[in-house]
Design a protein around this motif. Sequence first.
Motif, PDB file in Angstrom:
ATOM      1  N   THR A   9       0.784  -1.172   0.045  1.00 25.81           N
ATOM      2  CA  THR A   9      -0.328   0.110   0.032  1.00 25.81           C
ATOM      3  C   THR A   9       0.961   1.129  -0.042  1.00 25.81           C
ATOM      4  O   THR A   9       2.030   1.171   0.528  1.00 25.81           O
ATOM      5  N   GLY A  10       0.320   2.313  -0.562  1.00 27.42           N
ATOM      6  CA  GLY A  10       1.065   3.725  -0.621  1.00 27.42           C
ATOM      7  C   GLY A  10       1.649   4.001  -1.904  1.00 27.42           C
ATOM      8  O   GLY A  10       2.214   5.037  -2.090  1.00 27.42           O
ATOM      9  N   MET A  11       1.774   3.037  -2.566  1.00 31.40           N
ATOM     10  CA  MET A  11       2.658   3.440  -4.098  1.00 31.40           C
ATOM     11  C   MET A  11       1.573   4.149  -5.206  1.00 31.40           C
ATOM     12  O   MET A  11       0.387   3.764  -5.226  1.00 31.40           O
ATOM     13  N   THR A  12       2.120   5.031  -5.515  1.00 30.55           N
ATOM     14  CA  THR A  12       1.390   5.899  -6.366  1.00 30.55           C
ATOM     15  C   THR A  12       1.836   6.406  -7.937  1.00 30.55           C
ATOM     16  O   THR A  12       1.291   7.098  -8.543  1.00 30.55           O
ATOM     17  N   CYS A  13       3.276   6.195  -7.863  1.00 26.99           N
ATOM     18  CA  CYS A  13       3.815   6.409  -9.264  1.00 26.99           C
ATOM     19  C   CYS A  13       4.977   5.525  -9.483  1.00 26.99           C
ATOM     20  O   CYS A  13       5.297   4.775  -8.841  1.00 26.99           O
ATOM     21  N   GLN A  14       5.422   5.799 -10.818  1.00 30.63           N
ATOM     22  CA  GLN A  14       6.753   4.974 -11.060  1.00 30.63           C
ATOM     23  C   GLN A  14       7.953   5.145 -10.236  1.00 30.63           C
ATOM     24  O   GLN A  14       8.564   4.184 -10.190  1.00 30.63           O
ATOM     25  N   SER A  19      11.338   2.191  -6.362  1.00 28.30           N
ATOM     26  CA  SER A  19      12.061   2.041  -4.954  1.00 28.30           C
ATOM     27  C   SER A  19      11.690   0.823  -4.257  1.00 28.30           C
ATOM     28  O   SER A  19      12.571   0.261  -3.877  1.00 28.30           O
ATOM     29  N   VAL A  20      10.621   0.246  -4.535  1.00 27.97           N
ATOM     30  CA  VAL A  20      10.174  -0.809  -4.025  1.00 27.97           C
ATOM     31  C   VAL A  20      11.065  -2.086  -4.793  1.00 27.97           C
ATOM     32  O   VAL A  20      11.730  -2.777  -4.050  1.00 27.97           O
ATOM     33  N   THR A  21      11.095  -1.880  -6.211  1.00 32.19           N
ATOM     34  CA  THR A  21      11.902  -2.927  -6.913  1.00 32.19           C
ATOM     35  C   THR A  21      13.271  -3.029  -6.354  1.00 32.19           C
ATOM     36  O   THR A  21      14.040  -3.889  -6.231  1.00 32.19           O
ATOM     37  N   GLU A  22      13.983  -1.748  -6.144  1.00 29.66           N
ATOM     38  CA  GLU A  22      15.391  -1.727  -5.623  1.00 29.66           C
ATOM     39  C   GLU A  22      15.489  -2.276  -4.254  1.00 29.66           C
ATOM     40  O   GLU A  22      16.633  -3.149  -4.230  1.00 29.66           O
ATOM     41  N   GLU A  23      14.610  -2.050  -3.396  1.00 27.59           N
ATOM     42  CA  GLU A  23      14.885  -2.475  -1.998  1.00 27.59           C
ATOM     43  C   GLU A  23      14.609  -4.083  -1.963  1.00 27.59           C
ATOM     44  O   GLU A  23      15.292  -4.887  -1.354  1.00 27.59           O
ATOM     45  N   VAL A  24      13.627  -4.390  -2.381  1.00 21.96           N
ATOM     46  CA  VAL A  24      13.088  -6.082  -2.466  1.00 21.96           C
ATOM     47  C   VAL A  24      14.366  -6.772  -3.531  1.00 21.96           C
ATOM     48  O   VAL A  24      14.687  -7.731  -3.045  1.00 21.96           O
ATOM     49  N   GLY A  25      14.807  -6.268  -4.571  1.00 19.51           N
ATOM     50  CA  GLY A  25      15.489  -6.659  -5.604  1.00 19.51           C
ATOM     51  C   GLY A  25      16.920  -6.888  -4.658  1.00 19.51           C
ATOM     52  O   GLY A  25      17.469  -7.862  -5.199  1.00 19.51           O
ATOM     53  N   ALA A  26      17.323  -6.228  -3.719  1.00 19.79           N
ATOM     54  CA  ALA A  26      18.504  -6.277  -3.101  1.00 19.79           C
ATOM     55  C   ALA A  26      18.716  -7.341  -2.030  1.00 19.79           C
ATOM     56  O   ALA A  26      19.658  -7.629  -1.413  1.00 19.79           O
ATOM     57  N   LEU A  27      17.565  -7.842  -1.722  1.00 18.98           N
ATOM     58  CA  LEU A  27      17.560  -8.891  -0.637  1.00 18.98           C
ATOM     59  C   LEU A  27      18.266 -10.254  -1.215  1.00 18.98           C
ATOM     60  O   LEU A  27      18.149 -10.839  -2.404  1.00 18.98           O
ATOM     61  N   ASP A  28      18.924 -10.856  -0.219  1.00 25.45           N
ATOM     62  CA  ASP A  28      19.540 -12.298  -0.689  1.00 25.45           C
ATOM     63  C   ASP A  28      18.527 -13.159  -0.947  1.00 25.45           C
ATOM     64  O   ASP A  28      17.519 -13.516  -0.345  1.00 25.45           O
ATOM     65  N   GLY A  29      18.931 -13.950  -1.997  1.00 25.93           N
ATOM     66  CA  GLY A  29      17.838 -14.918  -2.529  1.00 25.93           C
ATOM     67  C   GLY A  29      16.831 -14.562  -3.535  1.00 25.93           C
ATOM     68  O   GLY A  29      16.088 -15.285  -4.038  1.00 25.93           O
ATOM     69  N   LYS A  34       8.550  -8.140  -9.452  1.00 28.34           N
ATOM     70  CA  LYS A  34       7.946  -7.502 -10.355  1.00 28.34           C
ATOM     71  C   LYS A  34       6.654  -6.681  -9.827  1.00 28.34           C
ATOM     72  O   LYS A  34       5.871  -7.333  -8.658  1.00 28.34           O
ATOM     73  N   VAL A  35       6.354  -5.415 -10.012  1.00 28.84           N
ATOM     74  CA  VAL A  35       5.289  -4.569  -9.192  1.00 28.84           C
ATOM     75  C   VAL A  35       4.354  -3.988 -10.464  1.00 28.84           C
ATOM     76  O   VAL A  35       4.617  -3.829 -11.433  1.00 28.84           O
ATOM     77  N   ASP A  36       3.036  -4.382  -9.989  1.00 31.57           N
ATOM     78  CA  ASP A  36       2.002  -3.760 -10.606  1.00 31.57           C
ATOM     79  C   ASP A  36       1.670  -2.737 -10.034  1.00 31.57           C
ATOM     80  O   ASP A  36       0.693  -2.740  -8.676  1.00 31.57           O
ATOM     81  N   LEU A  37       1.569  -1.456 -10.367  1.00 29.78           N
ATOM     82  CA  LEU A  37       1.249  -0.302  -9.782  1.00 29.78           C
ATOM     83  C   LEU A  37      -0.266  -0.077  -9.279  1.00 29.78           C
ATOM     84  O   LEU A  37      -0.620   0.204  -8.379  1.00 29.78           O
ATOM     85  N   PRO A  38      -1.056  -0.323 -10.393  1.00 29.55           N
ATOM     86  CA  PRO A  38      -2.558  -0.094 -10.198  1.00 29.55           C
ATOM     87  C   PRO A  38      -3.015  -1.049  -9.035  1.00 29.55           C
ATOM     88  O   PRO A  38      -4.111  -0.652  -8.476  1.00 29.55           O
ATOM     89  N   THR A  39      -2.477  -2.359  -9.164  1.00 25.91           N
ATOM     90  CA  THR A  39      -3.290  -3.167  -8.043  1.00 25.91           C
ATOM     91  C   THR A  39      -2.532  -3.486  -6.779  1.00 25.91           C
ATOM     92  O   THR A  39      -2.866  -3.772  -5.847  1.00 25.91           O
ATOM     93  N   GLY A  40      -1.062  -2.699  -6.623  1.00 23.90           N
ATOM     94  CA  GLY A  40      -0.071  -2.683  -5.548  1.00 23.90           C
ATOM     95  C   GLY A  40       0.302  -4.218  -5.380  1.00 23.90           C
ATOM     96  O   GLY A  40       1.107  -4.272  -4.365  1.00 23.90           O
ATOM     97  N   ALA A  41       0.501  -5.080  -6.458  1.00 23.75           N
ATOM     98  CA  ALA A  41       0.794  -6.465  -6.264  1.00 23.75           C
ATOM     99  C   ALA A  41       2.119  -6.206  -6.623  1.00 23.75           C
ATOM    100  O   ALA A  41       2.892  -5.632  -7.313  1.00 23.75           O
ATOM    101  N   VAL A  42       3.113  -6.990  -5.593  1.00 21.19           N
ATOM    102  CA  VAL A  42       4.558  -7.025  -5.775  1.00 21.19           C
ATOM    103  C   VAL A  42       4.985  -8.708  -5.829  1.00 21.19           C
ATOM    104  O   VAL A  42       4.524  -9.304  -4.715  1.00 21.19           O
TER     105      VAL A  42
END
Length: 66
Positions: A9-14, A19-29, A34-42
């Motif tokens: 929740t809280g995502m409103t723009c590219q 930001s979410v893609t970068e932070e989550v993508g940096a996790l080990d493993g 993939k982030v779908d902005l209209p639905t908030g699905a990550v």
Amino acid sequence: MSETTYHVTGMTCQHCVASVTEEVGALDGVTDVKVDLPTGAVTVVGSAPEASVRAAVEEAGYELAS
């Protein structure tokens, strides 16, 4: 390798998506995010535990819906 979809929740723009893609993508493993902005699905591909994904999303400034 698993694929898990979370709702963020809280995502409103590219910039939010980047930001979410970068932070989550940096996790080990994590091999893909993939982030779908209209639905908030990550969708996270890899073996990161939910607690780590939650922390990464919060670090980006958003919340993982319960």
